[in-house]
Design a protein around this motif. Structure first.
Motif, PDB file in Angstrom:
ATOM      1  N   ALA A 284       0.834  -1.210   0.000  1.00 20.48           N
ATOM      2  CA  ALA A 284       0.000   0.000   0.000  1.00 20.48           C
ATOM      3  C   ALA A 284       0.864   1.254   0.000  1.00 20.48           C
ATOM      4  O   ALA A 284       0.501   2.264  -0.618  1.00 20.48           O
ATOM      5  CB  ALA A 284      -0.919  -0.008   1.217  1.00 20.48           C
ATOM      6  N   MET A 285       2.000   1.219   0.683  1.00 22.02           N
ATOM      7  CA  MET A 285       2.905   2.375   0.703  1.00 22.02           C
ATOM      8  C   MET A 285       3.423   2.692  -0.694  1.00 22.02           C
ATOM      9  O   MET A 285       3.573   3.864  -1.055  1.00 22.02           O
ATOM     10  CB  MET A 285       4.078   2.110   1.653  1.00 22.02           C
ATOM     11  CG  MET A 285       3.703   2.106   3.123  1.00 22.02           C
ATOM     12  SD  MET A 285       5.071   1.543   4.154  1.00 22.02           S
ATOM     13  CE  MET A 285       6.282   2.833   3.873  1.00 22.02           C
ATOM     14  N   GLY A 286       3.707   1.651  -1.466  1.00 20.79           N
ATOM     15  CA  GLY A 286       4.177   1.886  -2.826  1.00 20.79           C
ATOM     16  C   GLY A 286       3.085   2.408  -3.722  1.00 20.79           C
ATOM     17  O   GLY A 286       3.252   3.412  -4.419  1.00 20.79           O
ATOM     18  N   LYS A 287       1.944   1.753  -3.712  1.00 21.26           N
ATOM     19  CA  LYS A 287       0.858   2.131  -4.621  1.00 21.26           C
ATOM     20  C   LYS A 287       0.232   3.457  -4.224  1.00 21.26           C
ATOM     21  O   LYS A 287      -0.123   4.272  -5.083  1.00 21.26           O
ATOM     22  CB  LYS A 287      -0.201   1.028  -4.621  1.00 21.26           C
ATOM     23  CG  LYS A 287      -1.191   1.116  -5.769  1.00 21.26           C
ATOM     24  CD  LYS A 287      -0.510   0.851  -7.118  1.00 21.26           C
ATOM     25  CE  LYS A 287      -0.103  -0.583  -7.286  1.00 21.26           C
ATOM     26  NZ  LYS A 287       0.568  -0.847  -8.556  1.00 21.26           N
TER      27      LYS A 287
ATOM     28  N   VAL B  57       2.944   6.493   9.752  1.00 25.58           N
ATOM     29  CA  VAL B  57       3.406   6.716   8.375  1.00 25.58           C
ATOM     30  C   VAL B  57       2.472   7.687   7.660  1.00 25.58           C
ATOM     31  O   VAL B  57       2.925   8.595   6.948  1.00 25.58           O
ATOM     32  CB  VAL B  57       3.489   5.376   7.611  1.00 25.58           C
ATOM     33  CG1 VAL B  57       3.710   5.623   6.116  1.00 25.58           C
ATOM     34  CG2 VAL B  57       4.614   4.515   8.165  1.00 25.58           C
ATOM     35  N   GLY B  58       1.166   7.524   7.857  1.00 24.51           N
ATOM     36  CA  GLY B  58       0.209   8.439   7.239  1.00 24.51           C
ATOM     37  C   GLY B  58       0.380   9.866   7.723  1.00 24.51           C
ATOM     38  O   GLY B  58       0.300  10.820   6.931  1.00 24.51           O
ATOM     39  N   ALA B  59       0.620  10.037   9.026  1.00 25.08           N
ATOM     40  CA  ALA B  59       0.789  11.387   9.576  1.00 25.08           C
ATOM     41  C   ALA B  59       2.049  12.055   9.028  1.00 25.08           C
ATOM     42  O   ALA B  59       2.044  13.247   8.695  1.00 25.08           O
ATOM     43  CB  ALA B  59       0.847  11.312  11.101  1.00 25.08           C
ATOM     44  N   ILE B  60       3.142  11.297   8.945  1.00 22.02           N
ATOM     45  CA  ILE B  60       4.387  11.840   8.385  1.00 22.02           C
ATOM     46  C   ILE B  60       4.167  12.287   6.944  1.00 22.02           C
ATOM     47  O   ILE B  60       4.603  13.367   6.528  1.00 22.02           O
ATOM     48  CB  ILE B  60       5.509  10.787   8.473  1.00 22.02           C
ATOM     49  CG1 ILE B  60       5.878  10.532   9.934  1.00 22.02           C
ATOM     50  CG2 ILE B  60       6.732  11.234   7.679  1.00 22.02           C
ATOM     51  CD1 ILE B  60       6.836   9.374  10.137  1.00 22.02           C
TER      52      ILE B  60
ATOM     53  N   THR C 211      -4.577   7.459   5.072  1.00 17.68           N
ATOM     54  CA  THR C 211      -3.823   6.423   5.760  1.00 17.68           C
ATOM     55  C   THR C 211      -3.934   6.584   7.269  1.00 17.68           C
ATOM     56  O   THR C 211      -4.025   5.587   8.004  1.00 17.68           O
ATOM     57  CB  THR C 211      -2.352   6.458   5.312  1.00 17.68           C
ATOM     58  OG1 THR C 211      -2.291   6.350   3.888  1.00 17.68           O
ATOM     59  CG2 THR C 211      -1.565   5.323   5.924  1.00 17.68           C
ATOM     60  N   VAL C 212      -3.927   7.818   7.743  1.00 18.94           N
ATOM     61  CA  VAL C 212      -4.136   8.066   9.174  1.00 18.94           C
ATOM     62  C   VAL C 212      -5.483   7.510   9.614  1.00 18.94           C
ATOM     63  O   VAL C 212      -5.598   6.867  10.668  1.00 18.94           O
ATOM     64  CB  VAL C 212      -4.042   9.576   9.475  1.00 18.94           C
ATOM     65  CG1 VAL C 212      -4.576   9.877  10.866  1.00 18.94           C
ATOM     66  CG2 VAL C 212      -2.605  10.050   9.355  1.00 18.94           C
ATOM     67  N   ALA C 213      -6.521   7.742   8.822  1.00 21.11           N
ATOM     68  CA  ALA C 213      -7.847   7.220   9.150  1.00 21.11           C
ATOM     69  C   ALA C 213      -7.835   5.701   9.239  1.00 21.11           C
ATOM     70  O   ALA C 213      -8.455   5.104  10.130  1.00 21.11           O
ATOM     71  CB  ALA C 213      -8.872   7.691   8.124  1.00 21.11           C
ATOM     72  N   LEU C 214      -7.111   5.051   8.324  1.00 17.87           N
ATOM     73  CA  LEU C 214      -6.989   3.590   8.391  1.00 17.87           C
ATOM     74  C   LEU C 214      -6.315   3.171   9.689  1.00 17.87           C
ATOM     75  O   LEU C 214      -6.724   2.192  10.331  1.00 17.87           O
ATOM     76  CB  LEU C 214      -6.179   3.077   7.198  1.00 17.87           C
ATOM     77  CG  LEU C 214      -6.755   3.284   5.796  1.00 17.87           C
ATOM     78  CD1 LEU C 214      -5.738   2.838   4.745  1.00 17.87           C
ATOM     79  CD2 LEU C 214      -8.058   2.527   5.613  1.00 17.87           C
ATOM     80  N   GLY C 215      -5.275   3.903  10.074  1.00 17.79           N
ATOM     81  CA  GLY C 215      -4.530   3.536  11.269  1.00 17.79           C
ATOM     82  C   GLY C 215      -5.328   3.636  12.549  1.00 17.79           C
ATOM     83  O   GLY C 215      -5.066   2.895  13.504  1.00 17.79           O
TER      84      GLY C 215
ATOM     85  N   VAL D 239       0.004  12.566  16.255  1.00 23.16           N
ATOM     86  CA  VAL D 239      -0.641  12.486  14.947  1.00 23.16           C
ATOM     87  C   VAL D 239      -1.743  13.532  14.828  1.00 23.16           C
ATOM     88  O   VAL D 239      -1.919  14.154  13.768  1.00 23.16           O
ATOM     89  CB  VAL D 239      -1.198  11.066  14.714  1.00 23.16           C
ATOM     90  CG1 VAL D 239      -2.067  11.027  13.462  1.00 23.16           C
ATOM     91  CG2 VAL D 239      -0.056  10.062  14.596  1.00 23.16           C
ATOM     92  N   TYR D 240      -2.466  13.766  15.910  1.00 25.19           N
ATOM     93  CA  TYR D 240      -3.543  14.765  15.884  1.00 25.19           C
ATOM     94  C   TYR D 240      -2.982  16.145  15.543  1.00 25.19           C
ATOM     95  O   TYR D 240      -3.521  16.852  14.686  1.00 25.19           O
ATOM     96  CB  TYR D 240      -4.252  14.801  17.236  1.00 25.19           C
ATOM     97  CG  TYR D 240      -5.281  15.902  17.349  1.00 25.19           C
ATOM     98  CD1 TYR D 240      -6.521  15.791  16.737  1.00 25.19           C
ATOM     99  CD2 TYR D 240      -4.995  17.073  18.054  1.00 25.19           C
ATOM    100  CE1 TYR D 240      -7.464  16.798  16.828  1.00 25.19           C
ATOM    101  CE2 TYR D 240      -5.932  18.088  18.154  1.00 25.19           C
ATOM    102  CZ  TYR D 240      -7.162  17.951  17.540  1.00 25.19           C
ATOM    103  OH  TYR D 240      -8.093  18.958  17.625  1.00 25.19           O
TER     104      TYR D 240
END
Length: 653
Positions: free
Chosen positions: A230-233, A290-293, A324-328, A420-421
């Motif tokens: 998912a990180m690649g795509k 990872v999503g937050a970064i 991605t953050v939402a997924l996490g 993250v928030y």
């Protein structure tokens, strides 16, 4: 029903085949008519599927169409899983693809490979349908790789440009890294479950409890490997480097592949695998961080970009980070909600940027624009709607999905959720700043357009403005009309799984009683005023005091250098991976190829045979009496051995 779903998938494929093999014979008009008709059929049927599964709450369709391969007890089939999640994705992919097909008529009008382009984008649509409709990992991987292949072809479509060739190669190689992890994850899924069918895999998840691999929980390892894919795509740090470069492709591709559909495949995949990710807090925490970064630091890069398409590209990276953050934080339905709204307004922004590029005779530097709102009113107003949706202005589509992500993070109990928030809230200011910086520099202020270009500057043709209008409508209103049924009424409950210890939409929705209340609530929160602050600062630096921007750039030259160098990711990859692989290749060439294979095996064996030949050659004199002598001498040796050694053989073979 299976014929119904087959028609959705195969209609674009048929159009792609006809355009690819017979396009030059049929002509441009017939080619784009056939491909648009194929995608139109899929769009109409996708809306019917949405009505049946989502609005009428029809039963989930999960059926194998045929067995592709059977190895022992393993059946690898081609089949469809159509539920509410699939229905939403079908509508998004088909509608955006249809608009891009229509837009392409005007944008690619003068291109010599016009028919080939239509073949490629139709083939991409087919590949994306196969991905989102799959009911097993093998078909998912087929669609995953197919969209990657077509993406490679489209990024380098203008292959006469060296930068386009470099960009498509870069995208291909970076995605191979992600796909390697993804394939390893699929292999582990097969190892523990003995199946690649989604439902069978989910039913066997209890078998992974207390199992370890490499000192970690097995399910954690599997989820992390799948997330590498998912990180690649979906272009998450550090595998994000391919997406900005992919802007070398024609603008319709930027909208179709790298904004609205393909890059969201990773978000869709993780949502589909929610029963697996919910079993690992470690995996969810990694996904969230990872999503937050990505959301924060990729947004910062949008501030220093001057290429109109790259500004939008970095906004895509940032918004993918939000998803991605939402997924996490286990808010899968919120991630899909933002995926849907983002598809419309991001496609709108890319196509709007393309409209500006066409009018500016393919000039993409926003510093050479200005004052275009009078010359291009439709592009201006639709661009304003897209920009307001992107920054999450109250009432527009992006507002509802973005605010729900922030609220979901606020409710999360995962480690690092507090950090993250603040990252996603800071991202609101950054998004508003770079979005309106671009908007003001392009459409407002004094004109900086070349005199010759300005004389011929006018609104784009209807084939370009019509898709802009059609995408502007959902960008403005779809969030308001879909947030309550999609999130609070549980549209996606039959497609996702959330553990009781994690965030539930019932808990989150308890804070609100409707879309209208969200607006009144938002104006009292920090994210709203961060957004307003971003707009104001953008206006100051772009319109009111333009010289202040130069002063800030010089004052904070170190920060500017870090941002301009893209945090050194490209430089690091070039030094470590590109040059490292070259040096490794040279070592392997000198040691294995040159020394071992060439010198020792190939040339060495030749020298050995030559040495033996040089020893034997003097014996081959050509005289009969020499040969008779050796025959008699050999016979004496045999007789002597027989007399003195008895039955022991002279030679053992």
């Amino acid at each position: 029903m299976e014929n119904f779903y087959l028609t959705i998938a195969l209609s674009p494929l048929i159009g792609a085949i006809i355009a690819g093999f017979f396009g030059r014979v049929l002509g441009r008009s017939a080619t784009h008519t056939i491909t648009i008709l194929g995608v139109l059929v899929s769009t109409v049927l996708a809306l019917m599927v949405f009505n049946h599964h989502v609005l009428e709450r029809g039963e989930v369709f999960n059926q194998n169409l045929y067995t592709w391969m059977q190895i022992g007890n393993l059946n690898v089939s081609v089949g469809f899983l159509v539920d509410n999640l699939t229905s939403v994705m079908l509508v998004v992919v088909s509608f955006v693809s249809l608009m891009v097909h229509i837009y392409t008529i005007g944008y690619m009008h003068d291109d010599k490979d016009y028919t080939k382009f239509f073949s490629y984008i139709s083939l991409f649509t087919f590949s994306m349908f196969m991905l989102v409709m799959s009911n097993n990992f093998m078909q998912l991987f087929f669609g995953w790789e197919a969209v990657g292949l077509v993406s490679y072809l489209l990024i380098g479509f203008w292959h006469h440009k060296e930068s386009a060739v470099e960009a498509n190669l870069k995208a291909f190689l970076v995605n191979r890294v992600g796909d390697f992890g993804f394939l390893l994850g699929i292999g582990l899924v097969l190892a523990f479950s003995g199946s690649l069918d989604y439902m069978e895999v989910f039913a066997s998840l209890d078998n992974t409890v207390n199992q370890t691999l490499w000192g970690m929980d097995l399910i954690t390892v599997i989820c992390l490997l799948l997330f590498v894919g998912a990180m690649g795509k979906s272009a998450q740090v550090p595998l994000h480097v391919w997406l900005p470069g992919s802007m070398e492709g024609p603008t319709p591709i930027s909208a179709l592949i790298h904004a609205a559909t393909m890059v969201t495949a990773g978000i869709f995949m993780v949502s589909r695998m929610s029963p697996m990710f919910e079993m690992s807090d470690v995996a969810l925490t990694v996904v969230m961080v990872v999503g937050a970064i990505t959301a924060l630091f990729m947004g910062l890069l949008g501030i220093v970009q001057n290429d109109i398409k790259k500004v939008v590209a970095y906004s895509t990276l940032s918004q993918l980070g939000y998803m991605t953050v939402a997924l996490g934080v286990s808010a899968y339905s919120v991630a899909i909600f933002h995926l849907m709204t983002h598809a419309f307004f991001k496609a709108l922004l890319f196509l709007g940027a393309g409209s500006v590029i066409v009018a500016m005779h393919h000039e993409q530097d926003i510093r050479k624009m200005g004052g275009l709102r009078k010359k291009m009113p439709i592009t201006y107003w639709t661009g304003l709607i897209g920009t307001l949706a992107l920054i999450g202005f109250p009432g527009f589509a992006g507002f509802y999905s973005k605010d729900m992500i922030i609220e979901a993070v606020h409710f999360s109990q995962l480690p690092y959720a507090d950090w993250v928030y603040y990252a996603v809230v800071a991202g609101v200011f950054i998004t508003a700043f770079y979005s309106f910086r671009m908007f003001f520099l392009v459409f407002h202020g004094e004109s900086r357009v070349d005199h010759h270009t300005e004389q011929h500057l006018h609104e784009s043709p209807a084939s370009i403005t019509f898709p802009l209008i059609m995408l502007a409508i959902p960008s403005a209103i779809i969030g308001y009309f879909t947030i309550e049924p999609m999130l609070f009424a549980g549209w996606l409950d039959n497609a996702i799984s959330v553990a009781s210890r994690h965030l539930s939409m019932a808990e989150l929705s308890g804070e609100f009683h409707g879309a209208a209340e969200m607006i009144s609530h938002a104006v009292q929160t920090l994210p709203f005023w961060m957004m307003v602050g971003g707009i104001v600062v953008a206006w100051v630096f772009s319109i009111y005091r333009t010289k202040w921007a130069d002063w800030v750039q010089k004052k904070f030259s170190v920060v500017d250098y870090v941002l301009q160098s893209l945090y050194g990711f490209d430089r690091f990859n070039e030094i470590v991976f590109v040059n490292g692989v070259k040096k490794l290749g040279n070592v392997l060439w000198k040691v294995s190829d040159s020394m071992v294979i060439d010198s020792m095996i190939v040339n060495g064996s030749a020298r050995f045979i030559g040495f033996i030949g040089s020893m034997v050659r003097p014996i081959q004199t050509g005289y009969v009496y020499h040969y008779a002598f050796f025959m008699i001498f050999s016979l004496l040796i045999i007789l002597t051995w027989t007399l003195f050694m008895g039955d022991k053989p002279l030679l053992v073979i």
